[in-house]
Design a protein around this motif. Structure first.
Motif, PDB file in Angstrom:
ATOM      1  N   UNK A 105      22.531  58.120   0.794  1.00  0.00           N
ATOM      2  CA  UNK A 105      22.859  59.284  -0.029  1.00  0.00           C
ATOM      3  C   UNK A 105      24.135  59.977   0.447  1.00  0.00           C
ATOM      4  N   UNK A 106      24.419  59.890   1.738  1.00  0.00           N
ATOM      5  CA  UNK A 106      25.586  60.576   2.308  1.00  0.00           C
ATOM      6  C   UNK A 106      26.788  59.658   2.440  1.00  0.00           C
ATOM      7  N   UNK A 107      26.656  58.399   2.043  1.00  0.00           N
ATOM      8  CA  UNK A 107      27.744  57.434   2.232  1.00  0.00           C
ATOM      9  C   UNK A 107      29.050  57.913   1.615  1.00  0.00           C
ATOM     10  N   UNK A 108      28.989  58.517   0.458  1.00  0.00           N
ATOM     11  CA  UNK A 108      30.203  59.002  -0.199  1.00  0.00           C
ATOM     12  C   UNK A 108      30.827  60.126   0.608  1.00  0.00           C
ATOM     13  N   UNK A 109      30.015  61.048   1.128  1.00  0.00           N
ATOM     14  CA  UNK A 109      30.532  62.172   1.913  1.00  0.00           C
ATOM     15  C   UNK A 109      31.176  61.709   3.215  1.00  0.00           C
ATOM     16  N   UNK A 110      30.662  60.644   3.829  1.00  0.00           N
ATOM     17  CA  UNK A 110      31.152  60.178   5.118  1.00  0.00           C
ATOM     18  C   UNK A 110      32.267  59.155   4.984  1.00  0.00           C
ATOM     19  N   UNK A 111      32.796  58.982   3.785  1.00  0.00           N
ATOM     20  CA  UNK A 111      33.847  57.990   3.591  1.00  0.00           C
ATOM     21  C   UNK A 111      35.054  58.280   4.483  1.00  0.00           C
ATOM     22  N   UNK A 112      35.256  59.550   4.816  1.00  0.00           N
ATOM     23  CA  UNK A 112      36.366  59.913   5.673  1.00  0.00           C
ATOM     24  C   UNK A 112      35.850  60.814   6.789  1.00  0.00           C
ATOM     25  N   UNK A 113      36.076  60.411   8.023  1.00  0.00           N
ATOM     26  CA  UNK A 113      35.774  61.265   9.160  1.00  0.00           C
ATOM     27  C   UNK A 113      34.333  61.215   9.634  1.00  0.00           C
ATOM     28  N   UNK A 114      34.135  61.841  10.804  1.00  0.00           N
ATOM     29  CA  UNK A 114      32.811  61.963  11.367  1.00  0.00           C
ATOM     30  C   UNK A 114      32.432  60.909  12.383  1.00  0.00           C
ATOM     31  N   UNK A 115      33.311  59.940  12.609  1.00  0.00           N
ATOM     32  CA  UNK A 115      32.960  58.849  13.518  1.00  0.00           C
ATOM     33  C   UNK A 115      33.679  58.923  14.857  1.00  0.00           C
ATOM     34  N   UNK A 116      34.723  59.756  14.953  1.00  0.00           N
ATOM     35  CA  UNK A 116      35.555  59.787  16.153  1.00  0.00           C
ATOM     36  C   UNK A 116      34.856  60.264  17.400  1.00  0.00           C
ATOM     37  N   UNK A 117      34.137  61.375  17.319  1.00  0.00           N
ATOM     38  CA  UNK A 117      33.500  61.933  18.507  1.00  0.00           C
ATOM     39  C   UNK A 117      32.449  60.986  19.079  1.00  0.00           C
ATOM     40  N   UNK A 118      31.570  60.398  18.257  1.00  0.00           N
ATOM     41  CA  UNK A 118      30.632  59.422  18.826  1.00  0.00           C
ATOM     42  C   UNK A 118      31.349  58.226  19.462  1.00  0.00           C
ATOM     43  N   UNK A 119      32.465  57.814  18.873  1.00  0.00           N
ATOM     44  CA  UNK A 119      33.229  56.699  19.427  1.00  0.00           C
ATOM     45  C   UNK A 119      33.832  57.066  20.779  1.00  0.00           C
ATOM     46  N   UNK A 120      34.396  58.254  20.874  1.00  0.00           N
ATOM     47  CA  UNK A 120      34.956  58.725  22.149  1.00  0.00           C
ATOM     48  C   UNK A 120      33.867  58.733  23.218  1.00  0.00           C
ATOM     49  N   UNK A 121      32.724  59.268  22.881  1.00  0.00           N
ATOM     50  CA  UNK A 121      31.619  59.339  23.851  1.00  0.00           C
ATOM     51  C   UNK A 121      31.121  57.958  24.250  1.00  0.00           C
ATOM     52  N   UNK A 122      31.128  57.025  23.325  1.00  0.00           N
ATOM     53  CA  UNK A 122      30.692  55.659  23.608  1.00  0.00           C
ATOM     54  C   UNK A 122      31.632  54.958  24.589  1.00  0.00           C
ATOM     55  N   UNK A 123      32.921  55.169  24.443  1.00  0.00           N
ATOM     56  CA  UNK A 123      33.913  54.486  25.272  1.00  0.00           C
ATOM     57  C   UNK A 123      34.095  55.122  26.648  1.00  0.00           C
ATOM     58  N   UNK A 124      33.761  56.396  26.785  1.00  0.00           N
ATOM     59  CA  UNK A 124      34.065  57.158  27.997  1.00  0.00           C
ATOM     60  C   UNK A 124      33.073  56.912  29.132  1.00  0.00           C
ATOM     61  N   UNK A 125      33.607  56.956  30.345  1.00  0.00           N
ATOM     62  CA  UNK A 125      32.755  57.015  31.532  1.00  0.00           C
ATOM     63  C   UNK A 125      32.208  58.425  31.699  1.00  0.00           C
ATOM     64  N   UNK A 126      33.048  59.399  31.322  1.00  0.00           N
ATOM     65  CA  UNK A 126      32.684  60.803  31.485  1.00  0.00           C
ATOM     66  C   UNK A 126      33.482  61.644  30.486  1.00  0.00           C
ATOM     67  N   UNK A 127      32.852  62.666  29.939  1.00  0.00           N
ATOM     68  CA  UNK A 127      33.513  63.621  29.053  1.00  0.00           C
ATOM     69  C   UNK A 127      33.231  65.019  29.584  1.00  0.00           C
ATOM     70  N   UNK A 128      34.271  65.825  29.699  1.00  0.00           N
ATOM     71  CA  UNK A 128      34.125  67.214  30.131  1.00  0.00           C
ATOM     72  C   UNK A 128      34.725  68.115  29.068  1.00  0.00           C
ATOM     73  N   UNK A 129      34.013  69.171  28.747  1.00  0.00           N
ATOM     74  CA  UNK A 129      34.476  70.172  27.793  1.00  0.00           C
ATOM     75  C   UNK A 129      34.613  71.486  28.542  1.00  0.00           C
ATOM     76  N   UNK A 130      35.782  72.128  28.421  1.00  0.00           N
ATOM     77  CA  UNK A 130      35.996  73.410  29.086  1.00  0.00           C
ATOM     78  C   UNK A 130      36.471  74.435  28.065  1.00  0.00           C
ATOM     79  N   UNK A 131      35.946  75.639  28.196  1.00  0.00           N
ATOM     80  CA  UNK A 131      36.382  76.770  27.383  1.00  0.00           C
ATOM     81  C   UNK A 131      37.081  77.759  28.304  1.00  0.00           C
ATOM     82  N   UNK A 132      38.412  77.711  28.377  1.00  0.00           N
ATOM     83  CA  UNK A 132      39.117  78.618  29.283  1.00  0.00           C
ATOM     84  C   UNK A 132      39.007  80.071  28.827  1.00  0.00           C
TER      85      UNK A 132
END
Length: 146
Positions: A105-132
């Motif tokens: 049902x959401x295939x049309x909505x996800x045609x663009x975007x939404x895959x980058x962050x999971x991909x980054x997390x999959x490839x990374x040894x470690x991810x750190x997020x900081x809010x200065x």
């Protein structure tokens, strides 16, 4: 600098103008890794997969900083003996989040975007997020070189 769509981007020294310039900086850092001071080998050449992963993660983070984060405010590449750390800062304090689960049902909505962050997390040894304290956020991603 004004882009083709009329958006004005102010360039700060040390901050890439776009994802292509950021990728070029990462590629140059990785290419220079094979020889250190005095020509000594510095951990060997990164694998082609590691280079591709680092360039893909760079593209994702920098593009998202421009598209969703109010612009790129900082960028750094740090090389270690077995990993590269890519740091991207932007003007938004909104943390990345995963897209909702895929469904037909959401295939049309996800045609663009939404895959980058999971991909980054999959490839990374470690991810750190900081809010200065001054606002914005910094995302540091450590990736293997082999």
């Amino acid at each position: 600098m004004t882009t083709g769509n009329g958006i004005r981007r102010e360039h700060r020294p040390g901050v890439p103008r776009d994802a292509a310039e950021a990728r070029a900086r990462v590629a140059a850092a990785l290419a220079g890794r094979t020889t250190g001071a005095g020509g000594a080998v510095d951990g060997g050449t990164p694998s082609s997969t590691a280079v591709g992963d680092a360039l893909l993660v760079t593209s994702e983070l920098v593009t998202n900083a421009f598209r969703h984060g109010g612009g790129l405010t900082g960028f750094d590449v740090a090389l270690g003996p077995a990993a590269v750390t890519i740091s991207v800062a932007d003007a938004s304090d909104e943390l990345p989040r995963r897209a909702e689960r895929w469904s037909p049902e959401r295939a049309v909505e996800l045609a663009e975007g939404g895959f980058g962050w999971p991909l980054v997390r999959l490839l990374a040894l470690e991810v750190r997020l900081r809010l200065p304290p001054g606002g914005g956020k910094t995302i540091e991603v450590r990736l293997p070189l082999r």
